[in-house]
Each structure stands twice: as structure tokens, then as C-alpha cells.
Design an enzyme around this catalytic site. Structure first.
Site, short mmCIF file in Angstrom:
data_model
loop_
_atom_site.label_atom_id
_atom_site.label_comp_id
_atom_site.label_asym_id
_atom_site.label_seq_id
_atom_site.Cartn_x
_atom_site.Cartn_y
_atom_site.Cartn_z
N ASN A 31 11.07 73.56 -1.73
CA ASN A 31 11.44 74.24 -2.98
C ASN A 31 12.41 75.36 -2.68
O ASN A 31 12.36 76.00 -1.63
CB ASN A 31 10.19 74.72 -3.73
CG ASN A 31 9.81 76.15 -3.36
OD1 ASN A 31 10.38 77.13 -3.86
ND2 ASN A 31 8.85 76.29 -2.44
N PHE B 113 11.94 82.68 -7.06
CA PHE B 113 11.13 83.61 -7.88
C PHE B 113 11.45 83.49 -9.38
O PHE B 113 11.68 84.49 -10.07
CB PHE B 113 11.33 85.07 -7.45
CG PHE B 113 10.67 85.45 -6.16
CD1 PHE B 113 9.73 84.63 -5.56
CD2 PHE B 113 10.98 86.65 -5.53
CE1 PHE B 113 9.12 84.98 -4.35
CE2 PHE B 113 10.38 87.03 -4.34
CZ PHE B 113 9.45 86.19 -3.75
N SER C 235 9.22 84.78 1.08
CA SER C 235 9.89 83.64 0.45
C SER C 235 11.27 83.50 1.08
O SER C 235 12.00 84.47 1.22
CB SER C 235 10.05 83.88 -1.05
OG SER C 235 11.01 82.95 -1.54
N ASN D 76 13.69 82.01 -0.30
CA ASN D 76 14.65 81.70 -1.36
C ASN D 76 15.24 82.92 -2.07
O ASN D 76 15.91 82.77 -3.08
CB ASN D 76 13.98 80.77 -2.38
CG ASN D 76 13.51 79.48 -1.72
OD1 ASN D 76 14.25 78.89 -0.95
ND2 ASN D 76 12.29 79.08 -1.99
N THR D 77 14.95 84.12 -1.57
CA THR D 77 15.61 85.32 -2.07
C THR D 77 16.34 85.91 -0.87
O THR D 77 15.68 86.31 0.11
CB THR D 77 14.57 86.32 -2.64
OG1 THR D 77 13.95 85.72 -3.79
CG2 THR D 77 15.22 87.63 -3.06
N LYS E 112 1.84 88.85 2.84
CA LYS E 112 2.07 87.41 3.11
C LYS E 112 3.32 87.23 3.96
O LYS E 112 4.40 87.67 3.57
CB LYS E 112 2.21 86.65 1.79
CG LYS E 112 2.35 85.14 1.99
CD LYS E 112 2.14 84.39 0.69
CE LYS E 112 2.32 82.90 0.85
NZ LYS E 112 2.13 82.18 -0.40
N ASN F 288 3.74 81.54 4.35
CA ASN F 288 4.61 80.99 3.30
C ASN F 288 5.24 79.68 3.82
O ASN F 288 4.83 79.16 4.86
CB ASN F 288 5.68 82.04 2.95
CG ASN F 288 6.03 81.99 1.47
OD1 ASN F 288 6.29 80.91 0.94
ND2 ASN F 288 6.02 83.13 0.81
#
Ligand code: FMN
Length: 364
Positions: A111, A115, A174, A176-177, A216, A245
Site C-alpha cells: 500500500n 495517511f 509509515s 508513504n509520507t 511504532k 510497520n
């Protein structure tokens, strides 16, 4: 019966775009058409960490219920706790679609959502409506990608949810940021942890009570980075660690979608995330609570996380492949394993395979 329903539902859900299928799953939980199993929590499964009493050690991982729409329905599937979010201060649409990909042959998902969520006010309003319902519901907080002060975004999340959440997770892992994982670096992490703990303590003085804070982390860390995190945790008042994660690594994958950009979860993440879990357990010692997550898809893999040093376990991708009956099946399997081992509770099995996992080299 519930397993049969899962098997029948899967071809239909897998014929849809993954994000559409996810929307449908949320709707099914919201409307109550999902069959709920009877609860089978036993004293063997009860786990106490960070001042919270978990009826069983299995939790829904962050990312499934990003906007806190269905925590109570998830609890009714058999979970001992549910983590909603990631919630950012302002609503955010996330990356361009498509942004979730199934890797069916590998039982994995990639994915790159970024966010996407309705923001802090929307989640807060939903949690306020469920006040008094009980059950352990944590909130995972993050930063908007364009925040001028990223640490301030976490402080905002702490102030918003300290009174409403059973615990809060500081998500800095994450992939993805852009630049988010840099907050795991020694200096940024020290500052972040001291500021979020100060915000938590300020909220407590304002009547929120003590809200446990968990951190996390990513599974893509070298030895030095793990040591630095352990050092910063030791000098902070953080109550626990979540490992891990999704991963940026891609090894030995068979699916066509394996070259998509983003974080990978599911079965191929199990080994890496369990090794990092065991190494972090060794580094932080026996006292700090750790939640193990990554690639759990059965009672056996959940038990292995505990044996590698986890107090609690979370799942997400396993449910995509195994269906909504998975949490109840894992909980039952864990209970049977504890009974078979002849020990009093699941905590007694923790660390029994610590060396086996901690000494293993990380996969490429
Ligand atoms: C579609 C998707 C969205 C996710 N979103 C989040 C998120 O918003 N915040 C977060 O901390 N983790 C998020 N995760 C990561 C999971 O919480 C979990 O750490 C990871 O998927 C590994 O567990 P699993 O192999 O059981 O899925 C997401 C995972 C998936 C598959």
C-alpha cells in the site's frame, strides 16, 4: 460456518479493487451483517501491560479503521483490542489511486495510501459517541504531510485523544509520507519523545488521566538504528513499542504487483518483523511492553511473535486473506497452545524463542 462464509466471500471481494473491497468490509461491520462469534476469552489469555488489562492479546492493527468508524464491531469479532488511525490533525486525501495492491501468490499487500483520513475532529466525534462502551481502543496518530512542525502535529494528536483513547501510538514508520521515517533517527527521536510525553503529562494534569504512549517503528532498521531507538526509549517515559510497520524490502516475491511502490505487509514480512522484534526485546530488556505485528496469519504465527518477545500481537493483512473469522480462530488457538504448554497464561510463553529469532540474520 463463519470460516465457510469467509471462503465464499473471498472470490467476490478479490474481484473488486482492494480499496473498494475495504470500503465494503467497513460497511458490513457498520451495518452488522457480519456474523459475530461468541467471545471465548479465558484467564489464560488475559494480559496486563502499561496499566491496561487486555481480555486477550490479539489486536486489530492500525490502518484498517483509519477513521474510528467500527472499533466496537471489530472488538466483537474477538479482538482483545483495536487500534484505529492513523489520524492526522487535518483531513488528508492521500496519494493518487490505485494505491493498494494484492500480491495474492505471496499472501501479501503493498500500500501507498499516504495517511488518507478524515482528520482529528471526525475521529474525535466518533470516539465521543462511544464513551462508556468499554473495550480497549487505541488511536494511532500521525502528521499531515505538509505540516510546518511535524512534532507539533503529534502533540496535537495527544491533546485531542488522551481522554478518549485507551492508548496512543506515535506512528513514525509509515513509508508513504516522505521523510517521516527520519523521525526514527537518534536526535529527532529524542526530541519527539520528550515533546509527546510532555504533551501527555499536560493532558493528564488537565484531567485526562495517564494515557499510555506506544512508539511504532519500521522493520527496515540496521543494528545501529535499533540500538539508537532502544537508547532513546530508555531515556523517555514511553510505555511500549510496536514492531513493526510495513517494509520497503522486496525479496523472493512471485506476484506481478511486487514491483509497486509502497509498504509491503503480510506473510513475507513475518520473518523480518519477527527478527527486529526479538532484537528490540533484547535491547530494551524484559520490562518494556512490545506489540508484535507483521505477517501473522494463524495461531501458530501469533504464538511465534510472543515466543520472540511480544506481549501482544496485531494483525491486518492476514484478515484480507483469511477473512473476518481469523481473529476468533487465532484467539482460540492461542488459548489451546497455553493449555497444552501447561502454563498459567500466554505471558509465560514470552521470550521462549527469543535467541532463535534475535540471532537470525535479517533477510535481504
Ligand atoms: C492497507 C494498509 C493500510 C495501513 N495503514 C496504516 C496506518 O495508517 N498506520 C499504521 O501505523 N500502520 C498502517 N498499516 C500497517 C499495519 O498496521 C501493520 O503494521 C502492517 O500491515 C504489518 O502487519 P500485517 O502483515 O499483519 O498486515 C497499514 C497496512 C495496510 C495493509
Amino acid at each position: 460456518m463463519r470460516r465457510l462464509i469467509d471462503r465464499l466471500a473471498r472470490p467476490f471481494l478479490f474481484s473488486l479493487d482492494p480499496e473498494q473491497a475495504h470500503g465494503l468490509a467497513i460497511k458490513a461491520l457498520e451495518t452488522g451483517v457480519t456474523p459475530f462469534p461468541p467471545r471465548r476469552d479465558t484467564p489464560r489469555l488475559r494480559t496486563e501491560i502499561a496499566g491496561l488489562a487486555f481480555p486477550n492479546p490479539l489486536g486489530m492493527a492500525a490502518g484498517f479503521d483509519k477513521n474510528a468508524q467500527v472499533p466496537d464491531a471489530l472488538l466483537r469479532l474477538g479482538f482483545g483490542f483495536v487500534e484505529c488511525g492513523t489520524v492526522t490533525p487535518r483531513p488528508q486525501s492521500g496519494n493518487e489511486k490505485p494505491r493498494i495492491f494484492r500480491l495474492v501468490e505471496d499472501r501479501a499487500v503493498i500500500n501507498r495510501l499516504g495517511f488518507n483520513n478524515e482528520g482529528l475532529e471526525a475521529a474525535k466525534a466518533r470516539l465521543e459517541r462511544r464513551t462508556g462502551r468499554g473495550g480497549i481502543v487505541g488511536i494511532n496518530i500521525g502528521t499531515n504531510k505538509d505540516a510546518a512542525d511535524r512534532i507539533a502535529a503529534y502533540e496535537q494528536g495527544v491533546h485531542a485523544f488522551a481522554r478518549l483513547a485507551s492508548y496512543l501510538t506515535i506512528n513514525i514508520s509509515s513509508p508513504n509520507t516522505a521523510g517521516l521515517r527520519d523521525l526514527q533517527g537518534k536526535e529527532s527521536l529524542g526530541l519527539l519523545l520528550s515533546r509527546v510525553c510532555a504533551a501527555r503529562d499536560a493532558a493528564a494534569r488537565n484531567g485526562a488521566g495517564h494515557t499510555p504512549l506506544f512508539l511504532k517503528i519500521a522493520p527496515d532498521l540496521d543494528e545501529q538504528a535499533m540500538e539508537d531507538i532502544a537508547t532513546e526509549l530508555a531515556g523517555s517515559a514511553i510505555d511500549g513499542l510496536i514492531v513493526s510497520n510495513t517494509t520497503l524490502s522486496r525479496s523472493d516475491l512471485a506476484s506481478a504487483n511486487s514491483s509497486e511502490t509502497g509498504g509491503m505487509s503480510g506473510a513475507p514480512l513475518f520473518e523480518r518483523s519477527t527478527i527486529v522484534l526479538a532484537r528490540m526485546r533484547r535491547l530494551v530488556g524484559p520490562k518494556l511492553p512490545i506489540i508484535g505485528v507483521g505477517g501473522v496469519h494463524s495461531a501458530e504465527t501469533a504464538l511465534e511473535k510472543i515466543k520472540a518477545g511480544a506481549d501482544l500481537v496485531q494483525i491486518y493483512t492476514g484478515m484480507i486473506y483469511e477473512g473476518a473469522s481469523l481473529p476468533a480462530r487465532i484467539v482460540k488457538g492461542l488459548d489451546e497452545a497455553v493449555a497444552r504448554a501447561g502454563v498459567a497464561n500466554v505471558a509465560k510463553l514470552r521470550d521462549s524463542h527469543l535467541d532463535k529469532w534475535a540471532d537470525r540474520p535479517l533477510p535481504d
